[in-house]
Design a protein around this motif. Structure first.
Motif, mmCIF file in Angstrom:
data_model
loop_
_atom_site.group_PDB
_atom_site.id
_atom_site.type_symbol
_atom_site.label_atom_id
_atom_site.label_comp_id
_atom_site.label_asym_id
_atom_site.label_seq_id
_atom_site.Cartn_x
_atom_site.Cartn_y
_atom_site.Cartn_z
ATOM 1 N N GLN A 18 0.819 -1.203 0.000
ATOM 2 C CA GLN A 18 0.000 0.000 0.000
ATOM 3 C C GLN A 18 0.856 1.257 0.000
ATOM 4 N N VAL A 19 1.948 1.252 0.766
ATOM 5 C CA VAL A 19 2.858 2.400 0.771
ATOM 6 C C VAL A 19 3.434 2.616 -0.620
ATOM 7 N N ASN A 20 3.857 1.529 -1.265
ATOM 8 C CA ASN A 20 4.413 1.609 -2.607
ATOM 9 C C ASN A 20 3.388 2.133 -3.603
ATOM 10 N N THR A 21 2.158 1.630 -3.487
ATOM 11 C CA THR A 21 1.106 2.026 -4.416
ATOM 12 C C THR A 21 0.747 3.489 -4.260
ATOM 13 N N PHE A 22 0.619 3.970 -3.038
ATOM 14 C CA PHE A 22 0.299 5.377 -2.824
ATOM 15 C C PHE A 22 1.437 6.276 -3.299
ATOM 16 N N GLY A 23 2.660 5.765 -3.251
ATOM 17 C CA GLY A 23 3.777 6.527 -3.809
ATOM 18 C C GLY A 23 3.600 6.737 -5.294
ATOM 19 N N TYR A 24 3.185 5.674 -6.004
ATOM 20 C CA TYR A 24 2.903 5.799 -7.424
ATOM 21 C C TYR A 24 1.777 6.786 -7.682
ATOM 22 N N VAL A 25 0.718 6.697 -6.890
ATOM 23 C CA VAL A 25 -0.430 7.589 -7.071
ATOM 24 C C VAL A 25 -0.001 9.044 -6.960
ATOM 25 N N GLY A 49 -6.305 -1.589 -12.437
ATOM 26 C CA GLY A 49 -5.909 -1.426 -11.045
ATOM 27 C C GLY A 49 -6.116 -2.683 -10.228
ATOM 28 N N MET A 50 -7.226 -3.395 -10.472
ATOM 29 C CA MET A 50 -7.506 -4.624 -9.745
ATOM 30 C C MET A 50 -6.440 -5.681 -10.029
ATOM 31 N N LEU A 51 -6.109 -5.865 -11.302
ATOM 32 C CA LEU A 51 -5.102 -6.864 -11.669
ATOM 33 C C LEU A 51 -3.728 -6.505 -11.114
ATOM 34 N N GLU A 52 -3.368 -5.229 -11.177
ATOM 35 C CA GLU A 52 -2.068 -4.815 -10.654
ATOM 36 C C GLU A 52 -2.007 -4.947 -9.140
ATOM 37 N N ALA A 53 -3.132 -4.692 -8.463
ATOM 38 C CA ALA A 53 -3.163 -4.855 -7.012
ATOM 39 C C ALA A 53 -2.945 -6.318 -6.629
ATOM 40 N N LEU A 54 -3.614 -7.217 -7.327
ATOM 41 C CA LEU A 54 -3.424 -8.643 -7.072
ATOM 42 C C LEU A 54 -1.986 -9.056 -7.355
ATOM 43 N N GLY A 55 -1.410 -8.506 -8.430
ATOM 44 C CA GLY A 55 -0.041 -8.836 -8.775
ATOM 45 C C GLY A 55 0.959 -8.350 -7.740
ATOM 46 N N ASN A 91 -1.573 5.514 -16.498
ATOM 47 C CA ASN A 91 -0.792 5.201 -15.302
ATOM 48 C C ASN A 91 -1.392 5.808 -14.041
ATOM 49 N N SER A 92 -1.884 7.043 -14.139
ATOM 50 C CA SER A 92 -2.420 7.717 -12.963
ATOM 51 C C SER A 92 -3.698 7.049 -12.471
ATOM 52 N N PHE A 93 -4.666 6.866 -13.355
ATOM 53 C CA PHE A 93 -5.929 6.265 -12.940
ATOM 54 C C PHE A 93 -5.754 4.782 -12.615
ATOM 55 N N GLY A 94 -4.872 4.116 -13.350
ATOM 56 C CA GLY A 94 -4.594 2.719 -13.023
ATOM 57 C C GLY A 94 -3.999 2.579 -11.635
ATOM 58 N N PHE A 132 -6.733 3.271 -8.882
ATOM 59 C CA PHE A 132 -7.582 2.105 -8.635
ATOM 60 C C PHE A 132 -6.796 0.967 -7.995
ATOM 61 N N GLN A 133 -5.511 0.863 -8.335
ATOM 62 C CA GLN A 133 -4.673 -0.162 -7.699
ATOM 63 C C GLN A 133 -4.610 0.061 -6.196
ATOM 64 N N ALA A 134 -4.418 1.310 -5.781
ATOM 65 C CA ALA A 134 -4.373 1.629 -4.353
ATOM 66 C C ALA A 134 -5.690 1.268 -3.677
ATOM 67 N N LEU A 135 -6.784 1.558 -4.360
ATOM 68 C CA LEU A 135 -8.101 1.252 -3.807
ATOM 69 C C LEU A 135 -8.292 -0.247 -3.642
ATOM 70 N N PHE A 136 -7.908 -1.019 -4.656
ATOM 71 C CA PHE A 136 -8.135 -2.457 -4.604
ATOM 72 C C PHE A 136 -7.194 -3.163 -3.628
ATOM 73 N N VAL A 137 -5.968 -2.656 -3.486
ATOM 74 C CA VAL A 137 -5.089 -3.231 -2.464
ATOM 75 C C VAL A 137 -5.753 -3.117 -1.100
ATOM 76 N N LEU A 138 -6.408 -1.978 -0.873
ATOM 77 C CA LEU A 138 -7.106 -1.760 0.394
ATOM 78 C C LEU A 138 -8.341 -2.649 0.502
#
Length: 329
Positions: free
Chosen positions: A18-25, A57-63, A178-181, A184-190
């Motif tokens: 989650q920390v990594n993902t929010f950094g990307y966001v 975002g969902m697929l990247e969060a799972l990955g 990249n931004s919207f992906g 959504f990745q941050a959201l789905f990780v959560l």
């Protein structure tokens, strides 16, 4: 840094993800804001359907989450090898989703990658195997995480191709995707946290305590978290810087150069991860089978990438394939 960050955060891969993902966001939306103000990103680009970005975002969060769980349990040199199955998944999904047909060069390259993975990981006596004593779950999970990431890149490519019609021939800016992906990745990780936490045996009602403990470990306020927050922060910063540098490399040179740079980083990464490192002092002995498999893998990557990049680059450096290749990096 990926492996070292998981030394103090071994029990908290969700928190690190989650920390990594929010950094990307934060980084990507900052760049998107600047490009929006400069007029590079148009209203038409911003109005594209967002559900596709949600799937990405969902697929990247799972990955990300499954990959971090697996990486925490795997020997360092096995991580970049197993990650190269990404190419095999990408080839299959591209043929299935986009209807692509590939030349014998690309198919042969993928087969070499598969042969290199099998040789490096599974060959040799039981005592000499890289994954001896690890079990099947964690390597399989790392391979599955590559499948999630490959699926996300194929959908990104579809978004770029489809956007040409909606934008009347104009190419979609990569930072919109990249931004919207990433958002959504941050959201789905959560959102996936309650479900995926069962892999570590964490009940739902204990999640707030888990997050609090993860934050404490990240800040090195807990025992057994030596190396925090330096190692996790260095991983996040290096990860973001690496991806931005690859994007910039494609922009100022070509997709061929960036692909070869990434290919050549594979054996370097494997060698570095085999050495005694801070907080991982034991190191790993690379068997001849592992080295031979690594050579086969790199040859497969070169065989697959070079013809493809030259082909798309010769048509147009900034054509539709260029953007999708750049984003897939």
């Amino acid at each position: 840094m990926y492996k070292l960050a998981l030394v103090p955060m071994r029990e908290y891969p969700f928190f690190l993800a989650q920390v990594n993902t929010f950094g990307y966001v934060a980084i990507y939306f900052s760049i998107l804001y600047v490009r929006r103000r400069a007029g590079v990103v148009t209203n038409e680009m911003m109005s594209l359907p967002k559900w596709r970005f949600a799937v990405i975002g969902m697929l990247e969060a799972l990955g990300v989450v499954s990959g971090m769980y697996a990486a925490a349990m795997l020997p360092g040199p096995a991580i970049p090898i197993l990650n190269q199955t990404f190419l095999l998944w990408q080839l299959g999904f591209s043929a299935l989703v986009l209807g692509r047909r590939y030349s014998w060069n690309k198919i042969a390259g993928c087969l070499l990658v598969a042969a290199g993975v099998v040789t490096a990981i599974a060959s040799g006596s039981e005592s000499g195997q890289m994954l001896s004593g690890v079990g099947l779950l964690w390597p399989i999970m790392m391979v599955v995480s590559s499948a999630f990431q490959a699926g996300a890149t194929i959908i990104k490519e579809y978004v770029f191709i489809d956007a040409i019609t909606h934008l009347k021939g104009k190419l979609l800016d990569i930072f919109v995707v990249n931004s919207f992906g990433s958002g959504f990745q941050a959201l789905f990780v959560l959102l996936f946290l309650p479900f995926l936490s069962n892999l570590k045996g964490i009940p739902f009602h204990e999640l707030p305590s888990y997050v609090k403990s993860g934050a404490g470990c990240f800040l090195n306020n807990s025992s057994g978290c030596d190396g925090s927050p330096l190692l996790p922060l260095l991983y996040v910063v290096n990860n973001i810087a690496f991806n931005i540098s690859v994007l910039n490399l494609v922009k100022i040179s070509s997709a061929v150069v960036s692909s070869l740079a990434i290919v050549l980083s594979v054996p370097t990464t494997i060698y570095i991860l085999s050495l005694p490192l801070p907080y991982v002092p034991e190191g790993v002995t690379l068997s001849p089978f592992f080295l031979f498999g690594s050579v086969i893998l790199v040859l497969g990557l070169i065989l697959y990438n070079v013809p493809q990049r030259i082909s798309s680059n010769s048509n147009s450096k900034h054509g539709p394939g260029s953007d999708s290749d750049l984003d897939a990096m």
